[in-house]
Design a protein around this motif. Structure first.
Motif, short mmCIF file in Angstrom:
data_model
loop_
_atom_site.label_atom_id
_atom_site.label_comp_id
_atom_site.label_asym_id
_atom_site.label_seq_id
_atom_site.Cartn_x
_atom_site.Cartn_y
_atom_site.Cartn_z
N ILE A 1 2.46 1.72 -3.38
CA ILE A 1 1.51 2.27 -4.37
C ILE A 1 1.29 3.75 -4.14
O ILE A 1 1.23 4.56 -5.08
CB ILE A 1 0.19 1.49 -4.31
CG1 ILE A 1 0.41 0.04 -4.79
CG2 ILE A 1 -0.88 2.16 -5.16
CD1 ILE A 1 -0.79 -0.85 -4.62
N GLN A 2 1.14 4.11 -2.83
CA GLN A 2 0.92 5.51 -2.51
C GLN A 2 2.12 6.35 -2.96
O GLN A 2 1.96 7.44 -3.54
CB GLN A 2 0.71 5.68 -1.00
CG GLN A 2 -0.60 5.11 -0.49
CD GLN A 2 -1.80 5.86 -1.05
OE1 GLN A 2 -1.77 7.09 -1.23
NE2 GLN A 2 -2.85 5.12 -1.35
N VAL A 3 3.34 5.89 -2.70
CA VAL A 3 4.53 6.61 -3.12
C VAL A 3 4.59 6.72 -4.63
O VAL A 3 4.92 7.78 -5.21
CB VAL A 3 5.79 5.93 -2.57
CG1 VAL A 3 7.05 6.54 -3.19
CG2 VAL A 3 5.84 6.06 -1.06
N SER A 4 4.25 5.62 -5.31
CA SER A 4 4.27 5.61 -6.77
C SER A 4 3.27 6.60 -7.34
O SER A 4 3.56 7.35 -8.27
CB SER A 4 3.99 4.21 -7.29
OG SER A 4 3.96 4.19 -8.70
N LEU A 5 2.05 6.61 -6.75
CA LEU A 5 1.02 7.54 -7.22
C LEU A 5 1.42 8.98 -6.95
O LEU A 5 1.21 9.88 -7.78
CB LEU A 5 -0.32 7.22 -6.55
CG LEU A 5 -1.01 5.93 -7.00
CD1 LEU A 5 -2.26 5.68 -6.18
CD2 LEU A 5 -1.35 5.98 -8.48
N SER A 6 1.99 9.22 -5.77
CA SER A 6 2.42 10.59 -5.43
C SER A 6 3.49 11.05 -6.39
O SER A 6 3.49 12.21 -6.87
CB SER A 6 2.95 10.63 -3.99
OG SER A 6 1.95 10.25 -3.09
N TYR B 1 0.84 -1.21 0.00
CA TYR B 1 0.00 0.00 0.00
C TYR B 1 0.87 1.25 0.00
O TYR B 1 0.62 2.20 -0.77
CB TYR B 1 -0.90 -0.03 1.23
CG TYR B 1 -1.74 1.23 1.39
CD1 TYR B 1 -2.88 1.45 0.61
CD2 TYR B 1 -1.37 2.19 2.33
CE1 TYR B 1 -3.63 2.60 0.76
CE2 TYR B 1 -2.12 3.33 2.49
CZ TYR B 1 -3.25 3.54 1.71
OH TYR B 1 -3.98 4.69 1.86
N LEU B 2 1.89 1.27 0.85
CA LEU B 2 2.78 2.43 0.88
C LEU B 2 3.51 2.60 -0.43
O LEU B 2 3.71 3.72 -0.93
CB LEU B 2 3.78 2.27 2.02
CG LEU B 2 3.22 2.38 3.45
CD1 LEU B 2 4.29 2.09 4.47
CD2 LEU B 2 2.61 3.76 3.68
#
Length: 568
Positions: free
Chosen positions: A555-560, A552-553
């Motif tokens: 993915i969040q970093v990738s999206l950010s 999850y982290l």
């Protein structure tokens, strides 16, 4: 193929770290995981005795098992199935499992119990009565050793033994990662068997010369006993006694077919059931013949009752009596004739009379003749055992054994009780001759001529051996031998070949105040499933949660990063 796969993984590394982490790590875990082992092993187990006698419970009171395996070397046995081999078994270890409230106990027996060392066999035989005397809610099972079961034991032993030398953290890690075995039985909880009938058999040879003839009764109980009913074969006790009774019936049936040798004695042969349960078959038979009928050979002149018990080995014979016979009585004549035959023909045999009064305060009678003694009938028991307390009378170690030279060193006897057919044949011959001397009231003048004819009726050793082999080919515990059993029907057939008026007698426990109660679920199928311990599920859940959190982290970093790159 491998080059293409490596190129794909290389592109994944270069293109996106999150994608690589999500896909590559699980793939590696799958690829490096060990090959799956055998998932389960199915085998037959035999439960310890469970019965009530005179209102007193004996043995284990439970049959359900679904718990993880441990050996007795483990520190904590609570709610665990403790498995141990017979070679390592001791009463202290068994009590340790009970004290720690183990979920169950499984004792692994060798395939060839007659090849076990003598000290181990003797120790276990002495412990069997103590195990039964202790009522326990812990299910206790016995299993025959095989390669898979031995492997399970070895792995469990290694796992249980290593925990004692590890630190707390190492124990926790080892507990979480080690393989274990979940032991599960397929049967239901045990329950009382209603309306179980114990069957006894009788047959007779009628004398000639008048109506009021004395009667000689020959008795042997046919059932066996041990810590586990399905493992109780009773070779010496009392397969030897039954074999001798059938051979005596054959010999005297031939003598009673000739007018010149048709004696002035009635001979009554009785094969009793429930002998190992305080002689319940004999008790009911006596009640039926003495209390509930007007025509019975037992109500007439009973000369004596000869009980045969454990006669298949040894070089000694003991006549167990509750009251020493008086001079001039038929029972005194048999005693003297036994001494005379042994002295003149079998000097290697040591003969003695053992006097023991009937103790009515005991829950169990010592010998079968005491049932007759209570009803004031002259009776005694012939056995090669000097005491009723010897463990081999009630042991699963009482099995048929071959000659010492084939399995053991020369001159070294097989472990535990066994039947020596030559000694059984010798004992049958001397009993038959002593009994014939009493029945025909032989004097020295006619003794030689009669014995010459009698010795033509030789003991058939092969037949004795065949009967013992047949009896010991199947367990004969009273809980397993019902009225439709092949054991009963075969014994009835053999008695019918030699005797007249062969009858069955049944014993059922009183429903209001039962003298005995039997229980089912004595033989079950057990499965040993290869499992991880319960703490492994917790550890696995934590790892999965951590992994998903990291995904999850990522993915969040990738999206950010993607959003920031768009705005920039």
């Amino acid at each position: 193929m491998f080059e293409e796969a490596s190129e794909v993984f290389d592109n994944m590394f270069k293109s996106s770290f999150p994608l690589t982490f999500i896909v590559f790590i699980p793939a590696v875990l799958i690829l490096v995981s060990p090959l799956p082992a055998e998932a389960s092993h199915e085998f037959t187990v035999y439960r310890m005795q469970q019965y009530d006698l005179q209102g007193q419970p004996y043995g284990t009171r439970n049959a359900i098992l679904n718990t993880e395996a441990r050996t007795v070397e483990a520190e904590v046995l609570s709610r665990r199935c403790v498995i141990m081999r017979l070679a390592d078994f001791s009463y202290d270890k068994y009590q340790k499992a009970l004290r720690q409230s183990a979920g169950a106990v499984v004792i692994i027996l060798p395939r060839n119990m007659s090849a076990m060392p003598q000290d181990i066999v003797q120790q276990f035989m002495e412990l069997e009565p103590e195990m039964l005397a202790t009522e326990t809610i812990v299910p206790v099972y016995f299993a025959m050793e095989d390669d898979e079961l031995l492997s399970i034991y070895t792995q469990t032993l290694t796992s249980s033994s290593s925990q004692g030398s590890l630190s707390a953290a190492e124990v926790l890690l080892h507990t979480a990662t080690a393989n274990g075995f979940q032991m599960v039985t397929s049967g239901a909880q045990s329950k009382a068997v209603s309306d179980w009938a114990i069957t006894s058999l009788e047959g007779r040879l009628a004398g000639v010369g008048g109506e009021d003839l004395p009667t000689i009764v020959v008795v042997a109980h046919y059932d066996s006993f041990g810590v586990a009913p399905w493992l109780s074969y009773g070779a010496d006790s009392n397969g030897s006694g039954v074999s001798m009774l059938l051979e005596l019936a054959r010999l005297f049936s031939k003598l009673y077919t000739y007018k010149r040798t048709h004696a002035a004695y009635n001979l009554l042969f009785f094969l009793s059931g429930g002998g190992k349960f305080n002689y319940q078959g004999t008790k009911r038979w006596l009640e039926d013949n003495l209390d509930h009928t007007d025509s019975s050979l037992l109500q007439d002149n009973v000369a004596f009752v000869l009980c045969l018990d454990t006669l298949g080995n040894g070089d000694s014979l003991h006549l167990h009596v509750s009251k020493p016979p008086k001079e001039g009585t038929p029972q005194y004549s048999l005693l003297k004739e036994l001494e005379a035959v042994i002295t003149s023909q079998y000097p290697e045999v040591k003969f003695s009379m053992v006097h023991k009064k009937i103790n009515l305060a005991d829950d169990m009678l010592a010998w079968e003749h005491e049932r007759f003694g209570i009803r004031r009938l002259p009776a005694f028991t012939l056995s090669h055992l000097p005491s009723h307390r010897l463990a081999q009378r009630s042991s699963i170690m009482d099995v048929r054994s071959v000659s010492p030279s084939s399995r053991h060193g020369a001159g070294e006897p097989p472990a535990g009780p066994h039947v020596d057919v030559k000694k059984l044949s010798r004992n049958t011959k001397l009993v038959a001759e002593a009994l014939a001397r009493v029945v025909y009231n032989l004097t020295e003048k006619v003794l030689t001529a009669f014995l010459k004819r009698f010795k033509q009726m030789t003991i058939i050793e092969t037949q004795l051996s065949a009967v013992v082999d047949w009896l010991t080919a199947q367990p004969r515990a009273a809980q397993l031998v019902d009225k439709d059993s092949t054991v009963v029907s075969t014994l009835e057939y053999h008695l019918g070949r030699y005797l007249k008026d062969v009858k069955r007698h049944y014993v059922k426990a009183d429903k209001r105040d039962p003298e005995f109660v039997f229980y089912d679920q004595l033989k079950q199928t057990m499965n040993a499933y290869r499992v991880k311990p319960a703490i492994f599920d917790l550890l696995l859940a934590v790892c999965i949660a951590a992994y998903l959190g990291m995904v999850y982290l990522a993915i969040q970093v990738s999206l950010s990063s993607a959003v920031m790159s768009l705005y920039s």
